[in-house]
Design a protein around this motif. Structure first.
Motif, PDB file in Angstrom:
ATOM      1  N   ALA A  31      12.149 -18.169  61.513  1.00 22.24           N
ATOM      2  CA  ALA A  31      12.074 -16.827  62.392  1.00 22.24           C
ATOM      3  C   ALA A  31      11.475 -15.889  61.180  1.00 22.24           C
ATOM      4  CB  ALA A  31      13.611 -16.416  62.501  1.00 22.24           C
ATOM      5  N   ASP A  32      11.438 -15.928  59.825  1.00 19.47           N
ATOM      6  CA  ASP A  32      11.022 -15.023  58.980  1.00 19.47           C
ATOM      7  C   ASP A  32       9.553 -14.945  59.137  1.00 19.47           C
ATOM      8  OD1 ASP A  32      13.455 -14.446  58.234  1.00 19.47           O
ATOM      9  OD2 ASP A  32      13.647 -15.767  56.395  1.00 19.47           O
ATOM     10  N   LYS A  71      16.146  -8.920  66.110  1.00 12.73           N
ATOM     11  CA  LYS A  71      17.239  -8.835  64.943  1.00 12.73           C
ATOM     12  C   LYS A  71      18.400  -9.703  65.330  1.00 12.73           C
ATOM     13  CE  LYS A  71      15.712  -4.660  62.269  1.00 12.73           C
ATOM     14  NZ  LYS A  71      16.098  -3.519  61.647  1.00 12.73           N
ATOM     15  N   LYS A 127      17.606 -13.327  64.444  1.00 11.84           N
ATOM     16  CA  LYS A 127      17.761 -13.668  63.061  1.00 11.84           C
ATOM     17  C   LYS A 127      19.031 -13.812  62.438  1.00 11.84           C
ATOM     18  CE  LYS A 127      13.190 -12.173  61.610  1.00 11.84           C
ATOM     19  NZ  LYS A 127      12.630 -11.092  60.532  1.00 11.84           N
ATOM     20  N   ARG A 128      20.054 -12.821  63.150  1.00  5.42           N
ATOM     21  CA  ARG A 128      21.537 -12.685  62.621  1.00  5.42           C
ATOM     22  C   ARG A 128      22.182 -14.053  63.084  1.00  5.42           C
ATOM     23  NH1 ARG A 128      21.183  -7.315  64.296  1.00  5.42           N
ATOM     24  NH2 ARG A 128      22.336  -7.853  66.289  1.00  5.42           N
ATOM     25  N   ASP A 170      21.013 -16.951  60.986  1.00  7.00           N
ATOM     26  CA  ASP A 170      21.640 -16.849  59.588  1.00  7.00           C
ATOM     27  C   ASP A 170      23.233 -17.193  59.754  1.00  7.00           C
ATOM     28  OD1 ASP A 170      21.524 -15.840  56.896  1.00  7.00           O
ATOM     29  OD2 ASP A 170      22.961 -14.441  57.497  1.00  7.00           O
TER      30      ASP A 170
END
Length: 354
Positions: A275-276, A337, A340-341, A344
């Motif tokens: 995703a980065d 975002k 991404k959270r 993670d």
């Protein structure tokens, strides 16, 4: 043959390995599995890495933070003494200027990995908070080739032969898409016998586990604790090429350091870091879970997009409206975002103690 991109196939293999490794057997309850992708050394990068870890030691590793430790930091935390000592007395000779070691000591202290103080005559002294655990049990390398025909297998063989000769990993596998329930003869003929072969059904439901992946050939266990051979140059094999192969010996200590560095990067990065390098802040981006896999999906193109396609240069890229980023939980900061959270959080759940 598989019709999906190698990038998507690679994510499927990583997700399957995280849930179901080892293939064809039961996981020891005292063993944890970490999976990462696109990691390796200066000489070799593997598509997927599986690190089998001692679960209790892995929990101790969490005390050193969620980020991976590079080679410089590993040299500091592994040799930091229990009592205060000048860093030059405590750490092994780095065979390069000590000023770089001093910088690593400062970085380790700033990250809370060790304690640091000024001792007699202004010397920098350090001591550890706790010993760095030996948490790595096995390192397994996987090459993902969904469309592995005879030509591709022949091209891949030299890379696998180098992996086997070096013996940095405990096992080497090739994962390929299942073709009509059978194994292409080219796989068995051109792939080194020391490498295992996994056949993957991309259409299988992810929770099916073992049913989605079959073992077509079991690998030979390599010997990472013994000296290895790094092949630096090899003849082309043509009729006019009579040159000899060039190689270097790799001692067990070097191999142990490299395995530890690879495992640390796997710990910090995992396989969800894709995703980065993509644009989850595009309104067309989402994680599709219809088959039980959580894979990136583009609503506009109606396909699993690759990291190269999902970029700001994509003609269909449509950034999230600013009002989306002002919403509260569960999409605080916008859906991009939030994705991404989520990824993670999934990575951290696989690391006991974080």
């Amino acid at each position: 043959m598989s019709s999906e991109p190698e990038f998507v196939f690679e994510l499927r293999v990583c997700q399957w390995a995280e849930r179901n490794w080892p293939p064809g057997g039961d996981r020891d309850p005292d063993t944890a599995v970490l999976v990462a992708r696109q990691l390796g050394t200066k000489y070799r990068r593997w598509d997927s890495i599986v690190v089998e870890a001692d679960r209790a030691a892995l929990r101790e590793r969490a005390a050193f933070g969620a980020e991976g430790l590079n080679s410089d930091l590993l040299g500091v935390v592994r040799h930091a003494p229990a009592d205060w000592a000048w860093y030059r007395d405590a750490l092994p000779d780095p065979e390069y200027p000590w000023q770089y070691v001093r910088e690593a000591v400062h970085e380790a202290a700033d990250r809370g990995l060790i304690e640091r103080r000024r001792g007699d005559r202004g010397r920098i002294e350090l001591r550890r908070h706790q010993p760095y655990p030996e948490w790595i049990e096995r390192v397994v390398a996987i090459e993902n080739k969904p469309d592995l025909d005879r030509s591709a297998a022949r091209d891949l063989a030299p890379q696998l032969e180098r992996d086997v000769a070096l013996g940095l990993a405990d096992e080497v596998w090739v994962a390929t898409a299942r073709a009509g329930g059978t194994v292409e003869p080219a796989l068995l003929e051109d792939v080194p016998v020391e490498a295992g072969i996994l056949t993957v059904d991309p259409t299988a439901n992810a929770p099916a586990g073992e049913g989605a992946v079959d073992v077509a050939w079991n690998p030979r266990t390599l010997a990472p604790e013994e000296p290895g051979t790094r092949i630096t140059e090899r003849p082309t094999g043509s009729g006019r090429d009579a040159s000899a192969a060039r190689f270097e010996y790799a001692d067990p200590a070097w191999k142990g350091d490299k395995r530890r560095e690879v495992a640390e990067r796997a710990y910090g990065r995992g396989w969800r870091a894709y995703a980065d390098t993509m644009r989850p802040d595009c309104r067309h981006f989402r994680l599709r879970t219809e088959t039980g896999d959580a894979l990136p999906w583009c609503d506009e193109k109606a396909c699993h997009q690759t990291a190269g396609e999902c970029a700001g240069s994509c003609p269909e890229f449509s950034p999230e409206p600013p009002t989306w980023r002002q919403r509260d939980w569960p999409i605080d900061g916008g859906p991009g975002k939030a994705i991404k959270r989520l990824l993670d959080a999934q990575r951290r759940r696989r690391r006991p103690g974080l």
